[in-house]
Design a protein around this motif. Structure first.
Motif, PDB file in Angstrom:
ATOM      1  N   LYS A  16     -21.315 -23.108 -57.681  1.00 59.19           N
ATOM      2  CA  LYS A  16     -22.137 -24.206 -57.230  1.00 59.19           C
ATOM      3  C   LYS A  16     -22.755 -23.811 -56.099  1.00 59.19           C
ATOM      4  CE  LYS A  16     -18.627 -27.828 -58.017  1.00 59.19           C
ATOM      5  NZ  LYS A  16     -17.757 -28.845 -57.349  1.00 59.19           N
ATOM      6  N   MET A  17     -22.307 -22.534 -55.359  1.00 59.23           N
ATOM      7  CA  MET A  17     -23.264 -21.959 -54.419  1.00 59.23           C
ATOM      8  C   MET A  17     -24.533 -21.356 -54.744  1.00 59.23           C
ATOM      9  SD  MET A  17     -22.560 -22.555 -51.251  1.00 59.23           S
ATOM     10  CE  MET A  17     -22.790 -21.371 -50.000  1.00 59.23           C
ATOM     11  N   MET A  18     -24.368 -20.310 -56.115  1.00 55.17           N
ATOM     12  CA  MET A  18     -25.403 -19.998 -56.780  1.00 55.17           C
ATOM     13  C   MET A  18     -26.318 -20.945 -57.051  1.00 55.17           C
ATOM     14  SD  MET A  18     -25.165 -16.746 -56.587  1.00 55.17           S
ATOM     15  CE  MET A  18     -26.075 -15.950 -57.775  1.00 55.17           C
ATOM     16  N   LEU A  19     -26.031 -22.044 -57.777  1.00 54.72           N
ATOM     17  CA  LEU A  19     -26.826 -22.895 -58.317  1.00 54.72           C
ATOM     18  C   LEU A  19     -27.697 -23.710 -57.164  1.00 54.72           C
ATOM     19  CD1 LEU A  19     -27.631 -24.787 -60.619  1.00 54.72           C
ATOM     20  CD2 LEU A  19     -26.141 -26.454 -60.064  1.00 54.72           C
ATOM     21  N   ILE A  20     -27.038 -23.861 -55.946  1.00 58.95           N
ATOM     22  CA  ILE A  20     -27.721 -24.439 -54.830  1.00 58.95           C
ATOM     23  C   ILE A  20     -28.698 -23.432 -54.352  1.00 58.95           C
ATOM     24  CG2 ILE A  20     -27.361 -25.130 -52.414  1.00 58.95           C
ATOM     25  CD1 ILE A  20     -24.897 -26.277 -53.235  1.00 58.95           C
ATOM     26  N   ILE A  21     -28.361 -22.275 -54.264  1.00 54.12           N
ATOM     27  CA  ILE A  21     -29.340 -21.182 -53.757  1.00 54.12           C
ATOM     28  C   ILE A  21     -30.420 -20.912 -54.977  1.00 54.12           C
ATOM     29  CG2 ILE A  21     -29.650 -18.585 -53.377  1.00 54.12           C
ATOM     30  CD1 ILE A  21     -26.701 -18.658 -52.445  1.00 54.12           C
ATOM     31  N   ILE A  22     -30.388 -20.987 -56.105  1.00 57.95           N
ATOM     32  CA  ILE A  22     -31.386 -20.991 -57.257  1.00 57.95           C
ATOM     33  C   ILE A  22     -32.305 -22.336 -56.868  1.00 57.95           C
ATOM     34  CG2 ILE A  22     -31.859 -21.092 -59.500  1.00 57.95           C
ATOM     35  CD1 ILE A  22     -29.334 -19.297 -60.031  1.00 57.95           C
ATOM     36  N   ILE A  23     -31.639 -23.317 -56.579  1.00 60.55           N
ATOM     37  CA  ILE A  23     -32.425 -24.592 -56.534  1.00 60.55           C
ATOM     38  C   ILE A  23     -33.490 -24.588 -55.166  1.00 60.55           C
ATOM     39  CG2 ILE A  23     -32.463 -26.970 -55.957  1.00 60.55           C
ATOM     40  CD1 ILE A  23     -30.085 -27.038 -57.902  1.00 60.55           C
TER      41      ILE A  23
END
Length: 172
Positions: A16-23
């Motif tokens: 989830k953290m990686m997804l948020i960073i990518i967004i």
């Protein structure tokens, strides 16, 4: 089993953290691109434009009296036959003239019959083999410009037309 569930929960949090960073990164890049492409340009002071004109364009200076570009459309397309090595072709060309300033526009409109005659003379001297290539079309456009400028120079005493533009070109 409890250890396996604990690892899945930690992996889910990392995902989830990686997804948020990518967004966030994608939005930042998109915002920067939108600012770059849609942002307004600043007005360049006239002193800067004059300095750029002296050095960047090989000694050409900007002339404020030139006027804005206006386009004079020929009232009807030119339709004519041209001979070719294989067969004769029918050509239709729509032409517009680019002039600078209202005075030149009025002169061009006043002398449309003479311009049409000059263009027909140039067009009828071409061949289908030349007009098939882009080089041949450019050469005919350049010759048209020279002949129209020459004819208008004799009548009006100045260069009225800056460019001859082919806005439609069909050859059958």
């Amino acid at each position: 089993m409890a250890d396996n569930e604990l690892e899945m929960e930690e992996g889910g949090k990392k995902g989830k953290m990686m997804l948020i960073i990518i967004i966030v990164v994608v939005l930042a890049i998109g915002g920067g691109a939108a600012y770059f492409f849609l942002g307004g340009s600043e007005e360049v002071p006239e002193e800067m434009m004059a300095q750029e004109g002296d050095g960047a364009q090989g000694g050409q200076t900007l002339n404020a009296d030139v006027g804005t570009a206006l386009y004079v459309a020929m009232p009807r397309p030119f339709i004519f036959n041209v001979p070719g090595s294989g067969r004769d072709r029918l050509v239709q060309i729509k032409v517009q003239l680019m002039v600078r300033g209202a005075e030149s526009e009025e002169l061009a409109k006043m002398h449309i019959p003479m311009i049409e005659g000059t263009l027909l003379k140039v067009f009828s001297s071409s061949s289908a083999d030349d007009l098939v290539t882009e080089v041949g079309k450019v050469a005919m456009r350049d010759q048209s410009l020279r002949e129209v400028q020459k004819a208008l120079n004799e009548v009006a005493g100045k260069d009225v037309v800056e460019q001859v533009l082919f806005t439609g070109f069909v050859m059958q």
